[in-house]
Write a protein that holds these residues in place. Structure first.
Motif, PDB file in Angstrom:
ATOM      1  N   PRO A 114      32.905  -2.483 -91.077  1.00 34.72           N
ATOM      2  CA  PRO A 114      33.371  -1.100 -90.943  1.00 34.72           C
ATOM      3  C   PRO A 114      32.398  -0.077 -91.539  1.00 34.72           C
ATOM      4  O   PRO A 114      32.176   0.988 -90.956  1.00 34.72           O
ATOM      5  CB  PRO A 114      34.702  -1.102 -91.704  1.00 34.72           C
ATOM      6  CG  PRO A 114      35.165  -2.524 -91.648  1.00 34.72           C
ATOM      7  CD  PRO A 114      33.916  -3.355 -91.694  1.00 34.72           C
ATOM      8  N   VAL A 115      31.802  -0.410 -92.672  1.00 33.53           N
ATOM      9  CA  VAL A 115      30.830   0.511 -93.281  1.00 33.53           C
ATOM     10  C   VAL A 115      29.575   0.580 -92.411  1.00 33.53           C
ATOM     11  O   VAL A 115      28.999   1.650 -92.223  1.00 33.53           O
ATOM     12  CB  VAL A 115      30.506   0.099 -94.737  1.00 33.53           C
ATOM     13  CG1 VAL A 115      29.353   0.924 -95.295  1.00 33.53           C
ATOM     14  CG2 VAL A 115      31.744   0.241 -95.618  1.00 33.53           C
ATOM     15  N   GLY A 116      29.183  -0.549 -91.847  1.00 28.85           N
ATOM     16  CA  GLY A 116      28.029  -0.561 -90.946  1.00 28.85           C
ATOM     17  C   GLY A 116      28.217   0.346 -89.744  1.00 28.85           C
ATOM     18  O   GLY A 116      27.269   0.977 -89.274  1.00 28.85           O
ATOM     19  N   ALA A 117      29.442   0.427 -89.240  1.00 28.34           N
ATOM     20  CA  ALA A 117      29.717   1.329 -88.112  1.00 28.34           C
ATOM     21  C   ALA A 117      29.525   2.790 -88.525  1.00 28.34           C
ATOM     22  O   ALA A 117      29.025   3.606 -87.743  1.00 28.34           O
ATOM     23  CB  ALA A 117      31.130   1.099 -87.573  1.00 28.34           C
ATOM     24  N   ARG A 173      31.704  -2.727 -86.114  1.00 30.70           N
ATOM     25  CA  ARG A 173      32.857  -2.657 -87.024  1.00 30.70           C
ATOM     26  C   ARG A 173      33.592  -3.996 -87.132  1.00 30.70           C
ATOM     27  O   ARG A 173      34.017  -4.404 -88.205  1.00 30.70           O
ATOM     28  CB  ARG A 173      33.799  -1.568 -86.505  1.00 30.70           C
ATOM     29  CG  ARG A 173      34.963  -1.224 -87.381  1.00 30.70           C
ATOM     30  CD  ARG A 173      35.753  -0.036 -86.786  1.00 30.70           C
ATOM     31  NE  ARG A 173      34.989   1.202 -86.885  1.00 30.70           N
ATOM     32  CZ  ARG A 173      34.650   1.976 -85.836  1.00 30.70           C
ATOM     33  NH1 ARG A 173      35.014   1.666 -84.599  1.00 30.70           N
ATOM     34  NH2 ARG A 173      33.962   3.081 -86.031  1.00 30.70           N
ATOM     35  N   HIS A 174      33.730  -4.714 -86.020  1.00 29.68           N
ATOM     36  CA  HIS A 174      34.589  -5.898 -85.979  1.00 29.68           C
ATOM     37  C   HIS A 174      33.830  -7.210 -85.780  1.00 29.68           C
ATOM     38  O   HIS A 174      34.440  -8.223 -85.460  1.00 29.68           O
ATOM     39  CB  HIS A 174      35.646  -5.731 -84.882  1.00 29.68           C
ATOM     40  CG  HIS A 174      36.516  -4.534 -85.093  1.00 29.68           C
ATOM     41  ND1 HIS A 174      37.408  -4.438 -86.141  1.00 29.68           N
ATOM     42  CD2 HIS A 174      36.605  -3.371 -84.420  1.00 29.68           C
ATOM     43  CE1 HIS A 174      38.012  -3.264 -86.087  1.00 29.68           C
ATOM     44  NE2 HIS A 174      37.548  -2.598 -85.056  1.00 29.68           N
ATOM     45  N   LEU A 195      32.026  -6.343 -74.881  1.00 29.76           N
ATOM     46  CA  LEU A 195      30.878  -6.132 -75.764  1.00 29.76           C
ATOM     47  C   LEU A 195      31.184  -6.608 -77.183  1.00 29.76           C
ATOM     48  O   LEU A 195      30.355  -7.265 -77.823  1.00 29.76           O
ATOM     49  CB  LEU A 195      30.468  -4.657 -75.783  1.00 29.76           C
ATOM     50  CG  LEU A 195      29.300  -4.330 -76.720  1.00 29.76           C
ATOM     51  CD1 LEU A 195      28.016  -5.033 -76.259  1.00 29.76           C
ATOM     52  CD2 LEU A 195      29.090  -2.825 -76.811  1.00 29.76           C
ATOM     53  N   GLU A 196      32.359  -6.304 -77.682  1.00 31.76           N
ATOM     54  CA  GLU A 196      32.739  -6.752 -79.024  1.00 31.76           C
ATOM     55  C   GLU A 196      32.728  -8.281 -79.107  1.00 31.76           C
ATOM     56  O   GLU A 196      32.245  -8.851 -80.090  1.00 31.76           O
ATOM     57  CB  GLU A 196      34.138  -6.236 -79.388  1.00 31.76           C
ATOM     58  CG  GLU A 196      34.184  -4.741 -79.643  1.00 31.76           C
ATOM     59  CD  GLU A 196      35.601  -4.259 -79.874  1.00 31.76           C
ATOM     60  OE1 GLU A 196      36.057  -4.339 -81.027  1.00 31.76           O
ATOM     61  OE2 GLU A 196      36.258  -3.837 -78.907  1.00 31.76           O
ATOM     62  N   LYS A 197      33.248  -8.939 -78.088  1.00 30.45           N
ATOM     63  CA  LYS A 197      33.263 -10.402 -78.067  1.00 30.45           C
ATOM     64  C   LYS A 197      31.838 -10.951 -78.031  1.00 30.45           C
ATOM     65  O   LYS A 197      31.518 -11.926 -78.728  1.00 30.45           O
ATOM     66  CB  LYS A 197      34.064 -10.910 -76.869  1.00 30.45           C
ATOM     67  CG  LYS A 197      35.551 -10.641 -76.978  1.00 30.45           C
ATOM     68  CD  LYS A 197      36.288 -11.043 -75.707  1.00 30.45           C
ATOM     69  CE  LYS A 197      37.773 -10.715 -75.801  1.00 30.45           C
ATOM     70  NZ  LYS A 197      38.502 -11.055 -74.571  1.00 30.45           N
ATOM     71  N   ILE A 198      30.988 -10.335 -77.243  1.00 30.76           N
ATOM     72  CA  ILE A 198      29.595 -10.782 -77.133  1.00 30.76           C
ATOM     73  C   ILE A 198      28.901 -10.719 -78.489  1.00 30.76           C
ATOM     74  O   ILE A 198      28.216 -11.668 -78.894  1.00 30.76           O
ATOM     75  CB  ILE A 198      28.849  -9.957 -76.061  1.00 30.76           C
ATOM     76  CG1 ILE A 198      29.296 -10.424 -74.669  1.00 30.76           C
ATOM     77  CG2 ILE A 198      27.333 -10.027 -76.224  1.00 30.76           C
ATOM     78  CD1 ILE A 198      28.863  -9.532 -73.527  1.00 30.76           C
ATOM     79  N   VAL A 199      29.059  -9.622 -79.201  1.00 29.75           N
ATOM     80  CA  VAL A 199      28.391  -9.480 -80.501  1.00 29.75           C
ATOM     81  C   VAL A 199      28.990 -10.437 -81.522  1.00 29.75           C
ATOM     82  O   VAL A 199      28.262 -11.077 -82.294  1.00 29.75           O
ATOM     83  CB  VAL A 199      28.422  -8.010 -80.981  1.00 29.75           C
ATOM     84  CG1 VAL A 199      27.877  -7.881 -82.397  1.00 29.75           C
ATOM     85  CG2 VAL A 199      27.618  -7.131 -80.020  1.00 29.75           C
ATOM     86  N   TYR A 200      30.308 -10.588 -81.530  1.00 30.29           N
ATOM     87  CA  TYR A 200      30.961 -11.534 -82.444  1.00 30.29           C
ATOM     88  C   TYR A 200      30.436 -12.951 -82.210  1.00 30.29           C
ATOM     89  O   TYR A 200      30.039 -13.649 -83.140  1.00 30.29           O
ATOM     90  CB  TYR A 200      32.482 -11.480 -82.239  1.00 30.29           C
ATOM     91  CG  TYR A 200      33.268 -12.329 -83.212  1.00 30.29           C
ATOM     92  CD1 TYR A 200      33.926 -11.752 -84.288  1.00 30.29           C
ATOM     93  CD2 TYR A 200      33.373 -13.711 -83.060  1.00 30.29           C
ATOM     94  CE1 TYR A 200      34.670 -12.519 -85.185  1.00 30.29           C
ATOM     95  CE2 TYR A 200      34.096 -14.490 -83.949  1.00 30.29           C
ATOM     96  CZ  TYR A 200      34.741 -13.882 -85.014  1.00 30.29           C
ATOM     97  OH  TYR A 200      35.462 -14.652 -85.900  1.00 30.29           O
ATOM     98  N   VAL A 201      30.435 -13.370 -80.951  1.00 27.61           N
ATOM     99  CA  VAL A 201      29.984 -14.718 -80.605  1.00 27.61           C
ATOM    100  C   VAL A 201      28.496 -14.878 -80.884  1.00 27.61           C
ATOM    101  O   VAL A 201      28.067 -15.885 -81.474  1.00 27.61           O
ATOM    102  CB  VAL A 201      30.337 -15.051 -79.135  1.00 27.61           C
ATOM    103  CG1 VAL A 201      29.674 -16.350 -78.684  1.00 27.61           C
ATOM    104  CG2 VAL A 201      31.851 -15.122 -78.952  1.00 27.61           C
ATOM    105  N   ALA A 202      27.692 -13.899 -80.510  1.00 30.52           N
ATOM    106  CA  ALA A 202      26.237 -13.973 -80.750  1.00 30.52           C
ATOM    107  C   ALA A 202      25.930 -14.124 -82.238  1.00 30.52           C
ATOM    108  O   ALA A 202      25.039 -14.888 -82.625  1.00 30.52           O
ATOM    109  CB  ALA A 202      25.548 -12.734 -80.176  1.00 30.52           C
TER     110      ALA A 202
END
Length: 186
Positions: free
Chosen positions: A85-88, A107-108, A119-126
């Protein structure tokens, strides 16, 4: 901001090993974005910035959480939970990122959430399967990610929760909500 400029700006904020991890996440996110017909530039940006606050001072992160009126429950958690969250906020304020999907991916990327976008799933998985990761089960997660991003997300979240339980660590409530949402999707 272009890739080289972003990389130059994030590099001093993390140890070399984390920078190498970030490059791996970026490359993996771009591959997954292309595979799943997502904007690869958005995936690249989110992946580069995702850990920008990971090594920030915890007291400073708490100040950002209070100032930005983020979820006050974050104040009870460690940097591992706070840095997304702080990174966002850093992405928005210091890097000029205004795209909410990119900000949510940053954020997540550690906790997940209900209703994650592709996109959120892609970054989480990556973040979990990038080439420098060496934990038991990562090869299986990579194989799943190569065929179904939703199945990969479920497998990655399940793996994370099982690890936290096995090691006696608390689980951030949003991660449980994410898990339940993913199981309902199935």
């Amino acid at each position: 901001m272009e890739r080289d400029e972003l990389l130059t700006k994030i590099k001093p904020r993390m140890p070399e090993k984390r920078y190498i991890h970030t490059i791996g996440v970026m490359e993996t996110a771009i591959q997954l974005a292309k595979l799943y017909d997502e904007d690869s530039k958005h995936a690249e940006t989110a992946a580069i910035i995702h850990d920008v606050a990971k090594y920030a001072d915890v007291d400073w992160m708490k100040q950002v959480i209070v100032r930005e009126q983020l979820d006050p429950e974050l104040l009870q958690w460690n940097a591992e939970i706070m840095h997304g969250p702080v990174g966002a906020v850093v992405a928005r304020d210091e890097f000029g990122v205004t795209n909410e999907d990119i900000l949510n991916a940053i954020r997540h990327h550690t906790t997940g959430r209900a209703g994650m976008t592709k996109l959120e799933k892609i970054v989480y998985v990556a973040d979990m399967i990038e080439p420098n990761r060496k934990f038991d089960g990562v090869v299986r997660l990579r194989e799943i990610a190569s065929r179904d991003i939703n199945e990969a997300m479920r497998a990655c979240v399940s793996h994370t929760l099982a690890f936290l339980i096995a090691t006696g660590q608390p689980i951030y409530p949003l991660s449980i909500i994410c898990y339940n949402d993913l199981m309902r999707e199935e």
